[in-house]
Design a protein around this motif. Structure first.
Motif, PDB file in Angstrom:
ATOM      1  N   LYS A   4      -8.089   5.573  -4.817  1.00 35.91           N
ATOM      2  CA  LYS A   4      -8.809   6.652  -5.516  1.00 35.91           C
ATOM      3  C   LYS A   4     -10.254   6.709  -5.039  1.00 35.91           C
ATOM      4  O   LYS A   4     -10.825   7.788  -4.860  1.00 35.91           O
ATOM      5  CB  LYS A   4      -8.740   6.455  -7.032  1.00 35.91           C
ATOM      6  CG  LYS A   4      -7.373   6.868  -7.577  1.00 35.91           C
ATOM      7  CD  LYS A   4      -7.233   6.532  -9.048  1.00 35.91           C
ATOM      8  CE  LYS A   4      -5.775   6.563  -9.471  1.00 35.91           C
ATOM      9  NZ  LYS A   4      -5.504   5.773 -10.662  1.00 35.91           N
ATOM     10  N   LEU A   5     -10.853   5.544  -4.826  1.00 39.08           N
ATOM     11  CA  LEU A   5     -12.229   5.517  -4.322  1.00 39.08           C
ATOM     12  C   LEU A   5     -12.291   6.154  -2.933  1.00 39.08           C
ATOM     13  O   LEU A   5     -13.143   7.003  -2.647  1.00 39.08           O
ATOM     14  CB  LEU A   5     -12.731   4.061  -4.258  1.00 39.08           C
ATOM     15  CG  LEU A   5     -14.157   3.927  -3.738  1.00 39.08           C
ATOM     16  CD1 LEU A   5     -15.153   4.182  -4.859  1.00 39.08           C
ATOM     17  CD2 LEU A   5     -14.400   2.559  -3.132  1.00 39.08           C
ATOM     18  N   VAL A   6     -11.336   5.765  -2.080  1.00 40.05           N
ATOM     19  CA  VAL A   6     -11.333   6.291  -0.705  1.00 40.05           C
ATOM     20  C   VAL A   6     -11.092   7.799  -0.720  1.00 40.05           C
ATOM     21  O   VAL A   6     -11.685   8.544   0.076  1.00 40.05           O
ATOM     22  CB  VAL A   6     -10.277   5.532   0.144  1.00 40.05           C
ATOM     23  CG1 VAL A   6     -10.070   6.213   1.484  1.00 40.05           C
ATOM     24  CG2 VAL A   6     -10.706   4.081   0.349  1.00 40.05           C
TER      25      VAL A   6
ATOM     26  N   VAL B 161       0.857  -1.204   0.000  1.00 37.24           N
ATOM     27  CA  VAL B 161       0.000   0.000   0.000  1.00 37.24           C
ATOM     28  C   VAL B 161       0.889   1.249   0.000  1.00 37.24           C
ATOM     29  O   VAL B 161       0.623   2.221  -0.712  1.00 37.24           O
ATOM     30  CB  VAL B 161      -0.968  -0.013   1.212  1.00 37.24           C
ATOM     31  CG1 VAL B 161      -1.764   1.287   1.289  1.00 37.24           C
ATOM     32  CG2 VAL B 161      -1.919  -1.216   1.130  1.00 37.24           C
ATOM     33  N   GLN B 162       1.984   1.198   0.769  1.00 34.49           N
ATOM     34  CA  GLN B 162       2.891   2.354   0.810  1.00 34.49           C
ATOM     35  C   GLN B 162       3.450   2.650  -0.580  1.00 34.49           C
ATOM     36  O   GLN B 162       3.423   3.796  -1.045  1.00 34.49           O
ATOM     37  CB  GLN B 162       4.044   2.066   1.775  1.00 34.49           C
ATOM     38  CG  GLN B 162       5.021   3.223   1.921  1.00 34.49           C
ATOM     39  CD  GLN B 162       6.194   2.845   2.809  1.00 34.49           C
ATOM     40  OE1 GLN B 162       6.757   1.749   2.685  1.00 34.49           O
ATOM     41  NE2 GLN B 162       6.557   3.739   3.704  1.00 34.49           N
ATOM     42  N   SER B 163       3.925   1.615  -1.267  1.00 34.44           N
ATOM     43  CA  SER B 163       4.582   1.907  -2.551  1.00 34.44           C
ATOM     44  C   SER B 163       3.555   2.358  -3.603  1.00 34.44           C
ATOM     45  O   SER B 163       3.829   3.254  -4.392  1.00 34.44           O
ATOM     46  CB  SER B 163       5.458   0.739  -3.007  1.00 34.44           C
ATOM     47  OG  SER B 163       4.732  -0.153  -3.765  1.00 34.44           O
ATOM     48  N   ALA B 164       2.349   1.780  -3.580  1.00 32.88           N
ATOM     49  CA  ALA B 164       1.338   2.249  -4.544  1.00 32.88           C
ATOM     50  C   ALA B 164       0.921   3.683  -4.223  1.00 32.88           C
ATOM     51  O   ALA B 164       0.734   4.504  -5.139  1.00 32.88           O
ATOM     52  CB  ALA B 164       0.114   1.327  -4.508  1.00 32.88           C
ATOM     53  N   SER B 165       0.792   4.003  -2.934  1.00 34.39           N
ATOM     54  CA  SER B 165       0.295   5.337  -2.585  1.00 34.39           C
ATOM     55  C   SER B 165       1.288   6.428  -3.011  1.00 34.39           C
ATOM     56  O   SER B 165       0.891   7.551  -3.316  1.00 34.39           O
ATOM     57  CB  SER B 165      -0.061   5.419  -1.098  1.00 34.39           C
ATOM     58  OG  SER B 165       1.078   5.213  -0.324  1.00 34.39           O
ATOM     59  N   LYS B 166       2.587   6.064  -3.045  1.00 32.53           N
ATOM     60  CA  LYS B 166       3.594   7.041  -3.512  1.00 32.53           C
ATOM     61  C   LYS B 166       3.311   7.460  -4.959  1.00 32.53           C
ATOM     62  O   LYS B 166       3.584   8.595  -5.350  1.00 32.53           O
ATOM     63  CB  LYS B 166       4.990   6.439  -3.408  1.00 32.53           C
ATOM     64  CG  LYS B 166       5.495   6.501  -1.972  1.00 32.53           C
ATOM     65  CD  LYS B 166       6.950   6.149  -1.852  1.00 32.53           C
ATOM     66  CE  LYS B 166       7.362   6.269  -0.380  1.00 32.53           C
ATOM     67  NZ  LYS B 166       8.275   5.239   0.044  1.00 32.53           N
ATOM     68  N   LYS B 167       2.765   6.522  -5.746  1.00 33.27           N
ATOM     69  CA  LYS B 167       2.486   6.820  -7.160  1.00 33.27           C
ATOM     70  C   LYS B 167       1.441   7.920  -7.327  1.00 33.27           C
ATOM     71  O   LYS B 167       1.336   8.529  -8.384  1.00 33.27           O
ATOM     72  CB  LYS B 167       1.967   5.553  -7.880  1.00 33.27           C
ATOM     73  CG  LYS B 167       2.925   4.397  -7.871  1.00 33.27           C
ATOM     74  CD  LYS B 167       3.587   4.240  -9.236  1.00 33.27           C
ATOM     75  CE  LYS B 167       4.874   3.477  -9.188  1.00 33.27           C
ATOM     76  NZ  LYS B 167       4.783   2.066  -9.375  1.00 33.27           N
TER      77      LYS B 167
END
Ligand SMILES: NC(=O)c1ccc[n+]([C@@H]2O[C@H](COP(=O)([O-])OP(=O)(O)OC[C@H]3O[C@@H](n4cnc5c(N)ncnc54)[C@H](O)[C@@H]3O)[C@@H](O)[C@H]2O)c1
Length: 384
Positions: A362-364, A307-313
């Motif tokens: 993105k939904l959240v 989740v951390q690495s995706a959220s950086k994107k």
């Protein structure tokens, strides 16, 4: 087929009802709204607002020319469930209608007793009602992967072949669950196995990992009106929903203990596909069939890092923080649960990946203003 969905207002029950209705099965949903009452008791709200079950059913039926029916009532009322089965004689009964929260069951004596009473007696009432009114119906019962605990041997699908002092037998897999809630599911499984063996009922027990996701093709037709609930609180929320809401609000992702605990999980769409596969491939009379229902397993640390690495994107500066584990559980352990049965019956797993995480984030983000950070930290402790 005529399909009864018990717990049809719930996170899994509602999308399952639409799935089967869309495929022209006759669907009847049953619920007593106990989940909504527990939400009120704690003051927790799901992230999204959802029309009432009655409104959702009206909208679904009208827009799709379908006829889902609703029956409001409690499985603890044995006459209620007996009358429904007598009247409807369903081919398939999908049983989701239980108190599904481990922390709730561990929060005090009353809630532990309620969880076991609601789940075990509700299930027992159902078994008696099936025996009397529709003994050939196929019961699809939702259990959990957490029933097994974390044994130091491979986790088979419900049963274990053993050799003891030179003799062989097939026994129910020895389970070591981690909460009064998980224990209620083990008791349910024993009662169901007994009624298959003695009364000749037929059942599929789905030992399911935690489910993530809030999107199915049916919901996407009108998300605002047909959505299911998204919980991130400590009672009904799951770890991924908590990580998604924490990431979006720049709160560190809170990992319990060392974070080496492994968890099996699956996408909401796969849950429904698994239930459908079970429904289309019923067990034989007297068969107690167990499927382990998950598609991925990872440690809590791996989930947090994903989740951390995706959220950086998407420009979020997400941190990870280890906090004292409120649960009593092994934090370093062997874990090798088997899940070949559903795959051999045709399940094509949706693998957890970066795109899925980004879609959820993105939904959240759309509901960011509604996120209540007070929900993030656990208050229920296993050892008080
Ligand atoms: N969601 C998950 O991640 C997950 C994982 C493993 C197993 N499960 C199991 O799947 C099932 C469904 O889970 P969910 O997340 O949709 O839970 P949920 O709480 O959203 O849905 C359960 C529904 O059953 C209803 N209910 C409970 N007791 C009832 C009773 N006595 N009579 C009538 N209705 C009753 C509740 O009001 C609720 O609407 C549960 O049995 C749960 O233990 C869920």
């Amino acid at each position: 087929m005529k399909i009864l969905i018990l717990g049809g207002d719930g996170y899994l029950g509602w999308p399952t009802a639409m799935f089967f209705s869309k495929r022209n099965h006759q669907v009847i949903v049953v619920d007593n709204f106990i989940k909504k009452k527990i939400e009120l008791e704690f003051g927790f709200k799901p992230l999204n607002s959802q029309p009432s079950l009655q409104d959702r059913v009206k909208i679904w039926n009208k827009n799709n020319n379908k006829s889902i029916k609703i029956r409001i009532g409690d499985l603890l009322n044995h006459r209620f469930i007996k009358d429904i089965l007598k009247e409807t004689k369903p081919d398939v009964i999908v049983h989701y209608a239980e108190q599904p929260s481990a922390p709730y069951s561990m929060s005090n004596r009353e809630r532990a007793v309620f969880t076991q009473y609601n789940n075990v007696i509700g299930n027992l009432n159902l078994l008696f009602a099936i025996k009397k009114n529709c003994p050939n119906s196929h019961l699809i019962k939702l259990g959990t992967l957490g029933e097994y605990g974390t044994p130091n041997i491979d986790i088979e699908e419900g049963w274990l072949n053993i050799t003891h002092k030179g003799r062989r037998d097939k026994v129910l897999f020895p389970k070591k669950p981690g909460s009064f809630y998980h224990l209620s599911k083990v008791h349910d499984s024993s009662n169901i196995e007994f009624t298959c063996r003695v009364w000749g009922l037929r059942c599929t027990d789905l030992n399911q990992g935690f489910v993530y996701g809030t999107s199915t093709p049916e919901m996407s037709m009108d998300f605002e009106n047909l959505c299911t609930s998204f919980h991130y609180d400590e009672v009904f929320g799951t770890i991924l929903n908590r990580f998604f809401t924490q990431a979006v609000t720049n709160h560190p992702l809170t990992v319990y203990g060392k974070g080496n605990q492994k968890r099996g999980f699956l996408n909401l769409i796969d849950t429904i596909n698994c239930v459908n596969i079970a429904a289309m491939n019923p067990p034989k009379k007297s068969e107690f069939r167990v499927f382990n229902q998950f598609t991925d397993f990872k440690t809590l640390n791996q989930l947090a890092k994903d989740v951390q690495s995706a959220s950086k994107k998407i420009g979020l500066k997400t941190k990870i923080k280890k906090i004292k584990n409120p649960r009593k559980e092994m934090e370093d352990h062997y874990y090798n649960p088997k899940n070949t049965s559903l795959i051999s019956l045709g399940l094509k797993p949706i693998r957890f990946n970066e795109k899925i995480i980004l879609d959820n984030l993105k939904l959240v983000q759309k509901f960011k203003k509604r996120i209540n950070k007070n929900y993030f930290l656990p208050t229920v402790k296993w050892e008080k």
